[in-house]
Design a protein around this motif. Sequence first.
Motif, PDB file in Angstrom:
ATOM      1  N   ILE A  39       0.876  -1.501   0.111  1.00 21.57           N
ATOM      2  CA  ILE A  39      -0.005  -0.327  -0.030  1.00 21.57           C
ATOM      3  C   ILE A  39       1.082   1.264   0.010  1.00 21.57           C
ATOM      4  O   ILE A  39       1.742   1.359   1.076  1.00 21.57           O
ATOM      5  CB  ILE A  39      -1.104   0.130   1.476  1.00 21.57           C
ATOM      6  CG1 ILE A  39      -1.675  -0.998   1.498  1.00 21.57           C
ATOM      7  CG2 ILE A  39      -1.782   1.314   1.697  1.00 21.57           C
ATOM      8  CD1 ILE A  39      -2.713  -1.226   2.894  1.00 21.57           C
ATOM      9  N   ARG A  40       0.708   2.245  -0.673  1.00 24.00           N
ATOM     10  CA  ARG A  40       1.437   3.774  -1.103  1.00 24.00           C
ATOM     11  C   ARG A  40       1.280   4.546  -0.482  1.00 24.00           C
ATOM     12  O   ARG A  40      -0.492   4.338  -0.212  1.00 24.00           O
ATOM     13  CB  ARG A  40       1.576   4.328  -2.107  1.00 24.00           C
ATOM     14  CG  ARG A  40       2.268   3.319  -3.381  1.00 24.00           C
ATOM     15  CD  ARG A  40       2.692   4.141  -4.577  1.00 24.00           C
ATOM     16  NE  ARG A  40       3.281   4.380  -4.646  1.00 24.00           N
ATOM     17  CZ  ARG A  40       3.621   5.791  -5.422  1.00 24.00           C
ATOM     18  NH1 ARG A  40       2.774   5.320  -6.374  1.00 24.00           N
ATOM     19  NH2 ARG A  40       3.987   6.917  -5.079  1.00 24.00           N
ATOM     20  N   ASN A  92      10.634  10.814   2.509  1.00 22.26           N
ATOM     21  CA  ASN A  92       9.030  11.534   1.713  1.00 22.26           C
ATOM     22  C   ASN A  92       7.423  10.672   1.887  1.00 22.26           C
ATOM     23  O   ASN A  92       8.048   9.496   1.278  1.00 22.26           O
ATOM     24  CB  ASN A  92       9.792  11.905   0.497  1.00 22.26           C
ATOM     25  CG  ASN A  92       8.949  12.690   0.234  1.00 22.26           C
ATOM     26  OD1 ASN A  92       7.827  13.275   0.174  1.00 22.26           O
ATOM     27  ND2 ASN A  92       9.709  13.482  -1.024  1.00 22.26           N
ATOM     28  N   PRO A  93       6.520  11.305   2.558  1.00 27.71           N
ATOM     29  CA  PRO A  93       5.854  10.319   2.108  1.00 27.71           C
ATOM     30  C   PRO A  93       5.416   9.770   0.651  1.00 27.71           C
ATOM     31  O   PRO A  93       4.405   8.407   0.301  1.00 27.71           O
ATOM     32  CB  PRO A  93       4.187  11.600   2.242  1.00 27.71           C
ATOM     33  CG  PRO A  93       5.236  12.715   3.467  1.00 27.71           C
ATOM     34  CD  PRO A  93       7.010  12.483   2.532  1.00 27.71           C
ATOM     35  N   GLU A  94       5.534  10.517  -0.705  1.00 29.03           N
ATOM     36  CA  GLU A  94       5.802   9.875  -1.680  1.00 29.03           C
ATOM     37  C   GLU A  94       6.172   8.281  -1.638  1.00 29.03           C
ATOM     38  O   GLU A  94       6.206   7.730  -2.834  1.00 29.03           O
ATOM     39  CB  GLU A  94       5.770  11.091  -2.408  1.00 29.03           C
ATOM     40  CG  GLU A  94       4.913  12.128  -2.902  1.00 29.03           C
ATOM     41  CD  GLU A  94       5.687  13.219  -1.802  1.00 29.03           C
ATOM     42  OE1 GLU A  94       5.969  13.216  -1.436  1.00 29.03           O
ATOM     43  OE2 GLU A  94       4.807  14.047  -1.622  1.00 29.03           O
ATOM     44  N   ASN A  95       7.729   8.290  -1.318  1.00 30.42           N
ATOM     45  CA  ASN A  95       7.949   7.548  -1.368  1.00 30.42           C
ATOM     46  C   ASN A  95       8.022   6.154  -0.409  1.00 30.42           C
ATOM     47  O   ASN A  95       7.947   4.808  -0.676  1.00 30.42           O
ATOM     48  CB  ASN A  95      10.020   7.714  -1.408  1.00 30.42           C
ATOM     49  CG  ASN A  95       9.853   8.418  -1.815  1.00 30.42           C
ATOM     50  OD1 ASN A  95       9.547   8.381  -3.390  1.00 30.42           O
ATOM     51  ND2 ASN A  95      11.160   9.032  -1.367  1.00 30.42           N
ATOM     52  N   ARG A  96       7.284   6.240   0.546  1.00 31.82           N
ATOM     53  CA  ARG A  96       6.357   5.276   2.028  1.00 31.82           C
ATOM     54  C   ARG A  96       5.333   4.424   1.217  1.00 31.82           C
ATOM     55  O   ARG A  96       4.489   4.697   0.877  1.00 31.82           O
ATOM     56  CB  ARG A  96       5.879   6.052   2.742  1.00 31.82           C
ATOM     57  CG  ARG A  96       6.178   5.169   4.031  1.00 31.82           C
ATOM     58  CD  ARG A  96       5.776   5.420   5.436  1.00 31.82           C
ATOM     59  NE  ARG A  96       6.343   6.373   6.303  1.00 31.82           N
ATOM     60  CZ  ARG A  96       6.886   7.596   5.458  1.00 31.82           C
ATOM     61  NH1 ARG A  96       5.493   8.430   5.880  1.00 31.82           N
ATOM     62  NH2 ARG A  96       8.172   8.499   6.568  1.00 31.82           N
ATOM     63  N   VAL A  97       5.943   2.811   2.153  1.00 33.01           N
ATOM     64  CA  VAL A  97       4.673   1.950   0.998  1.00 33.01           C
ATOM     65  C   VAL A  97       4.245   0.852   2.455  1.00 33.01           C
ATOM     66  O   VAL A  97       5.593   1.093   3.329  1.00 33.01           O
ATOM     67  CB  VAL A  97       5.186   0.905  -0.017  1.00 33.01           C
ATOM     68  CG1 VAL A  97       5.203   1.592  -0.845  1.00 33.01           C
ATOM     69  CG2 VAL A  97       6.488   0.775   0.105  1.00 33.01           C
TER      70      VAL A  97
END
Length: 88
Positions: free
Chosen positions: A2-3, A50-55
């Motif tokens: 899940i991203r 960075n939240p865009e990179n967190r899964v």
Amino acid sequence: MIRQIELGQTAAIQKRNIRSLIKGGKITLAGNRNLKIYGRLDCSSGKRMNPENRVFFKSEEEAKEQGYRPCGHCMREQYHEWKKRKQG
């Protein structure tokens, strides 16, 4: 997998949804999409990403299936095992 950015449009909504997924047992680990590293949810290294990179992953097996490796900071033992296997 899940991203984080798929969990809501604002940081507050994402945070609330992440808590809900943790309580429901749907996620137990977090990872960095660019670096292909996974670790514990409370890892200080992971909290800085960075939240865009967190899964997020439900299990270690799921993370490994996606081609991620253990974090050398919060999962030191698993990281050393991974490193030994990689070296041959």
